[in-house]
Design a protein around this motif. Structure first.
Motif, PDB file in Angstrom:
ATOM      1  N   PRO A  85       0.822  -1.213   0.000  1.00 37.98           N
ATOM      2  CA  PRO A  85       0.000   0.000   0.000  1.00 37.98           C
ATOM      3  C   PRO A  85       0.855   1.262   0.000  1.00 37.98           C
ATOM      4  CG  PRO A  85      -0.074  -1.085   2.141  1.00 37.98           C
ATOM      5  CD  PRO A  85       0.621  -2.019   1.215  1.00 37.98           C
ATOM      6  N   HIS A  86       0.332   2.324  -0.608  1.00 36.91           N
ATOM      7  CA  HIS A  86       1.041   3.603  -0.682  1.00 36.91           C
ATOM      8  C   HIS A  86       0.590   4.517   0.457  1.00 36.91           C
ATOM      9  CE1 HIS A  86       1.215   2.023  -4.843  1.00 36.91           C
ATOM     10  NE2 HIS A  86       2.401   2.597  -4.857  1.00 36.91           N
ATOM     11  N   LEU A  87       1.546   4.984   1.246  1.00 39.90           N
ATOM     12  CA  LEU A  87       1.212   5.912   2.327  1.00 39.90           C
ATOM     13  C   LEU A  87       0.746   7.245   1.748  1.00 39.90           C
ATOM     14  CD1 LEU A  87       4.182   5.367   4.812  1.00 39.90           C
ATOM     15  CD2 LEU A  87       1.883   4.412   4.971  1.00 39.90           C
ATOM     16  N   THR A  88      -0.250   7.828   2.368  1.00 45.88           N
ATOM     17  CA  THR A  88      -0.732   9.145   1.970  1.00 45.88           C
ATOM     18  C   THR A  88       0.316  10.202   2.294  1.00 45.88           C
ATOM     19  OG1 THR A  88      -3.019   8.470   2.344  1.00 45.88           O
ATOM     20  CG2 THR A  88      -2.579  10.836   2.302  1.00 45.88           C
ATOM     21  N   LYS A  89       0.466  11.149   1.408  1.00 47.42           N
ATOM     22  CA  LYS A  89       1.441  12.239   1.608  1.00 47.42           C
ATOM     23  C   LYS A  89       1.218  12.925   2.960  1.00 47.42           C
ATOM     24  CE  LYS A  89       2.532  16.823  -0.275  1.00 47.42           C
ATOM     25  NZ  LYS A  89       1.861  17.579   0.793  1.00 47.42           N
ATOM     26  N   GLY A  90       2.284  13.064   3.707  1.00 50.20           N
ATOM     27  CA  GLY A  90       2.243  13.789   4.975  1.00 50.20           C
ATOM     28  C   GLY A  90       1.944  12.944   6.192  1.00 50.20           C
ATOM     29  N   ILE A  91       1.482  11.700   6.011  1.00 49.21           N
ATOM     30  CA  ILE A  91       1.080  10.913   7.184  1.00 49.21           C
ATOM     31  C   ILE A  91       2.281  10.505   8.033  1.00 49.21           C
ATOM     32  CG2 ILE A  91       1.086   8.709   5.932  1.00 49.21           C
ATOM     33  CD1 ILE A  91      -1.249   9.771   8.832  1.00 49.21           C
ATOM     34  N   LYS A  92       3.405  10.201   7.381  1.00 49.89           N
ATOM     35  CA  LYS A  92       4.576   9.777   8.143  1.00 49.89           C
ATOM     36  C   LYS A  92       5.074  10.911   9.045  1.00 49.89           C
ATOM     37  CE  LYS A  92       8.372   6.614   7.400  1.00 49.89           C
ATOM     38  NZ  LYS A  92       9.090   5.791   6.397  1.00 49.89           N
ATOM     39  N   GLU A  93       5.101  12.113   8.488  1.00 49.05           N
ATOM     40  CA  GLU A  93       5.540  13.273   9.271  1.00 49.05           C
ATOM     41  C   GLU A  93       4.544  13.583  10.398  1.00 49.05           C
ATOM     42  OE1 GLU A  93       7.258  13.251   5.253  1.00 49.05           O
ATOM     43  OE2 GLU A  93       5.208  13.112   6.001  1.00 49.05           O
ATOM     44  N   LEU A  94       3.261  13.451  10.101  1.00 51.91           N
ATOM     45  CA  LEU A  94       2.246  13.744  11.112  1.00 51.91           C
ATOM     46  C   LEU A  94       2.327  12.765  12.271  1.00 51.91           C
ATOM     47  CD1 LEU A  94      -0.206  15.292  12.118  1.00 51.91           C
ATOM     48  CD2 LEU A  94      -1.647  13.845  10.654  1.00 51.91           C
ATOM     49  N   VAL A  95       2.457  11.485  11.984  1.00 52.77           N
ATOM     50  CA  VAL A  95       2.558  10.485  13.057  1.00 52.77           C
ATOM     51  C   VAL A  95       3.825  10.717  13.875  1.00 52.77           C
ATOM     52  CG1 VAL A  95       2.867   8.020  13.547  1.00 52.77           C
ATOM     53  CG2 VAL A  95       1.153   8.758  11.879  1.00 52.77           C
ATOM     54  N   ARG A  96       4.924  11.039  13.194  1.00 48.79           N
ATOM     55  CA  ARG A  96       6.167  11.303  13.914  1.00 48.79           C
ATOM     56  C   ARG A  96       6.011  12.509  14.846  1.00 48.79           C
ATOM     57  NH1 ARG A  96       9.530  11.684   9.881  1.00 48.79           N
ATOM     58  NH2 ARG A  96       9.574  13.944   9.726  1.00 48.79           N
ATOM     59  N   LYS A  97       5.347  13.551  14.363  1.00 45.98           N
ATOM     60  CA  LYS A  97       5.132  14.741  15.182  1.00 45.98           C
ATOM     61  C   LYS A  97       4.244  14.439  16.389  1.00 45.98           C
ATOM     62  CE  LYS A  97       6.408  18.296  14.290  1.00 45.98           C
ATOM     63  NZ  LYS A  97       7.644  19.014  14.712  1.00 45.98           N
ATOM     64  N   LEU A  98       3.206  13.640  16.186  1.00 44.51           N
ATOM     65  CA  LEU A  98       2.325  13.262  17.293  1.00 44.51           C
ATOM     66  C   LEU A  98       3.100  12.452  18.337  1.00 44.51           C
ATOM     67  CD1 LEU A  98      -0.878  12.326  15.270  1.00 44.51           C
ATOM     68  CD2 LEU A  98      -0.648  14.262  16.850  1.00 44.51           C
ATOM     69  N   HIS A  99       3.935  11.537  17.870  1.00 42.31           N
ATOM     70  CA  HIS A  99       4.747  10.744  18.801  1.00 42.31           C
ATOM     71  C   HIS A  99       5.694  11.640  19.598  1.00 42.31           C
ATOM     72  CE1 HIS A  99       4.185   6.674  16.501  1.00 42.31           C
ATOM     73  NE2 HIS A  99       3.267   6.863  17.427  1.00 42.31           N
ATOM     74  N   VAL A 119       1.451  -1.502   7.393  1.00 43.87           N
ATOM     75  CA  VAL A 119       1.395  -0.034   7.430  1.00 43.87           C
ATOM     76  C   VAL A 119       1.920   0.482   8.772  1.00 43.87           C
ATOM     77  CG1 VAL A 119      -0.144   1.961   7.370  1.00 43.87           C
ATOM     78  CG2 VAL A 119      -0.498   0.064   5.784  1.00 43.87           C
ATOM     79  N   ALA A 120       1.495  -0.147   9.857  1.00 43.61           N
ATOM     80  CA  ALA A 120       1.922   0.285  11.199  1.00 43.61           C
ATOM     81  C   ALA A 120       3.431   0.213  11.339  1.00 43.61           C
ATOM     82  CB  ALA A 120       1.244  -0.588  12.254  1.00 43.61           C
ATOM     83  N   ASN A 121       4.037  -0.833  10.827  1.00 50.79           N
ATOM     84  CA  ASN A 121       5.493  -0.966  10.914  1.00 50.79           C
ATOM     85  C   ASN A 121       6.195   0.173  10.185  1.00 50.79           C
ATOM     86  OD1 ASN A 121       5.626  -3.324  12.470  1.00 50.79           O
ATOM     87  ND2 ASN A 121       5.393  -4.650  10.676  1.00 50.79           N
ATOM     88  N   ARG A 122       5.648   0.592   9.063  1.00 57.61           N
ATOM     89  CA  ARG A 122       6.260   1.687   8.295  1.00 57.61           C
ATOM     90  C   ARG A 122       6.106   3.029   9.015  1.00 57.61           C
ATOM     91  NH1 ARG A 122       3.794   0.923   2.408  1.00 57.61           N
ATOM     92  NH2 ARG A 122       5.048   2.790   1.953  1.00 57.61           N
ATOM     93  N   LEU A 123       5.121   3.139   9.899  1.00 57.95           N
ATOM     94  CA  LEU A 123       4.877   4.393  10.625  1.00 57.95           C
ATOM     95  C   LEU A 123       5.375   4.341  12.069  1.00 57.95           C
ATOM     96  CD1 LEU A 123       1.235   5.104   9.360  1.00 57.95           C
ATOM     97  CD2 LEU A 123       3.338   6.240   8.627  1.00 57.95           C
ATOM     98  N   ASN A 124       6.056   3.261  12.423  1.00 54.26           N
ATOM     99  CA  ASN A 124       6.557   3.082  13.798  1.00 54.26           C
ATOM    100  C   ASN A 124       5.436   3.135  14.836  1.00 54.26           C
ATOM    101  OD1 ASN A 124       9.380   2.820  13.133  1.00 54.26           O
ATOM    102  ND2 ASN A 124       9.387   5.026  12.708  1.00 54.26           N
ATOM    103  N   ILE A 125       4.290   2.582  14.478  1.00 53.39           N
ATOM    104  CA  ILE A 125       3.172   2.462  15.401  1.00 53.39           C
ATOM    105  C   ILE A 125       3.196   1.044  15.960  1.00 53.39           C
ATOM    106  CG2 ILE A 125       0.642   2.395  15.592  1.00 53.39           C
ATOM    107  CD1 ILE A 125       0.559   4.485  13.337  1.00 53.39           C
ATOM    108  N   PRO A 126       3.206   0.884  17.290  1.00 51.41           N
ATOM    109  CA  PRO A 126       3.251  -0.473  17.855  1.00 51.41           C
ATOM    110  C   PRO A 126       2.045  -1.297  17.439  1.00 51.41           C
ATOM    111  CG  PRO A 126       2.862   1.186  19.569  1.00 51.41           C
ATOM    112  CD  PRO A 126       3.184   1.929  18.322  1.00 51.41           C
TER     113      PRO A 126
END
Length: 237
Positions: A85-99, A119-126
């Motif tokens: 799956p293709h991550l939506t633009k900006g989601i990786k940065e947003l999740v990192r900022k929230l963390h 998808v969770a592994n790519r976003l560092n979400i447990p």
């Protein structure tokens, strides 16, 4: 109903943010991609449109679609490896900022756990913060149904997951973000809902959501503006 100002304040001060996955965190509808891969794309896409528009209960739509697709374990594994799956633009940065702000991030999906975990592994979400449906297979790898005991398999399941999270962790400021009717219906128990139309526009959601965005950069700007104000306060007070 919260005003736009109140909703933005809630987001900036949230202690938990829950994201839908298909057409929100990722560009695709996972079940539609699996259906195309298995040769029944058009029929399943029509069912998805009806479900996301709110005209068909989620559990009924899931049951009907999977009965058509009947994916094998091998087909699912090949889909993930060959067509991730293709991550939506900006989601990786947003999740990192929230963390960075110590906000708990959850993925709550009516899709399939094997795809959502990728998808969770790519976003560092447990993976403990992932709620999605589990497919079942026979020993030979053929499709054997889905786990109907998962909250996400039920109509209104996303709201049930959020209620569980609030009871378990005591979240008082929890925001749900998603593109579909099932996401909007999860508020309440979510304290706020942000509609997302960056990949697919669901007219019902666009018309009813107090805060409707088409780009995750808008949420990033809210957080960056909040950080700027906090720095000013530290300097002058």
């Amino acid at each position: 109903m919260a005003t736009l100002f109140e909703l933005k304040d809630l987001f900036r001060n949230a202690n938990a943010v829950c994201f839908d996955v298909d057409s929100t965190v990722i560009k695709e509808e996972g079940i539609d991609e699996l259906a195309k891969f298995c040769g029944v794309g058009n029929a399943v896409a029509e069912m998805t449109r009806r479900a996301m528009g709110g005209s068909l209960t989620f559990k009924a739509a899931l049951t009907e679609r999977l009965a058509l697709i009947r994916p094998s374990r091998q087909q699912l594994e090949t889909l993930i490896s060959d067509h991730p799956p293709h991550l939506t633009k900006g989601i990786k940065e947003l999740v990192r900022k929230l963390h960075e702000r110590n906000v708990q991030v959850f993925l709550i999906s009516g899709g399939f756990r094997c795809i959502v975990e990728h998808v969770a592994n790519r976003l560092n979400i447990p993976l403990t913060n992932v709620f999605a449906n589990r497919l079942k297979f026979y020993f030979n790898g053929e499709y054997a149904g889905f786990d109907e005991l998962q909250l996400t398999a039920e109509s209104g399941g996303k709201g049930k997951v959020i209620r569980l999270l609030k009871e378990k962790f005591g979240f008082r400021k929890l925001v749900m973000i998603g593109d579909g009717a099932t996401d909007m219906e999860a508020c309440p128990p979510a304290d706020g809902f942000i509609g997302f139309g960056g990949n697919a526009v669901r007219q019902q959601v666009k018309d009813k959501a107090t805060w409707y965005i088409t780009d995750f950069d808008e949420l990033l700007r809210e957080l960056e503006h909040d950080n700027f104000k906090m720095k000013q306060n530290n300097i002058y007070f």
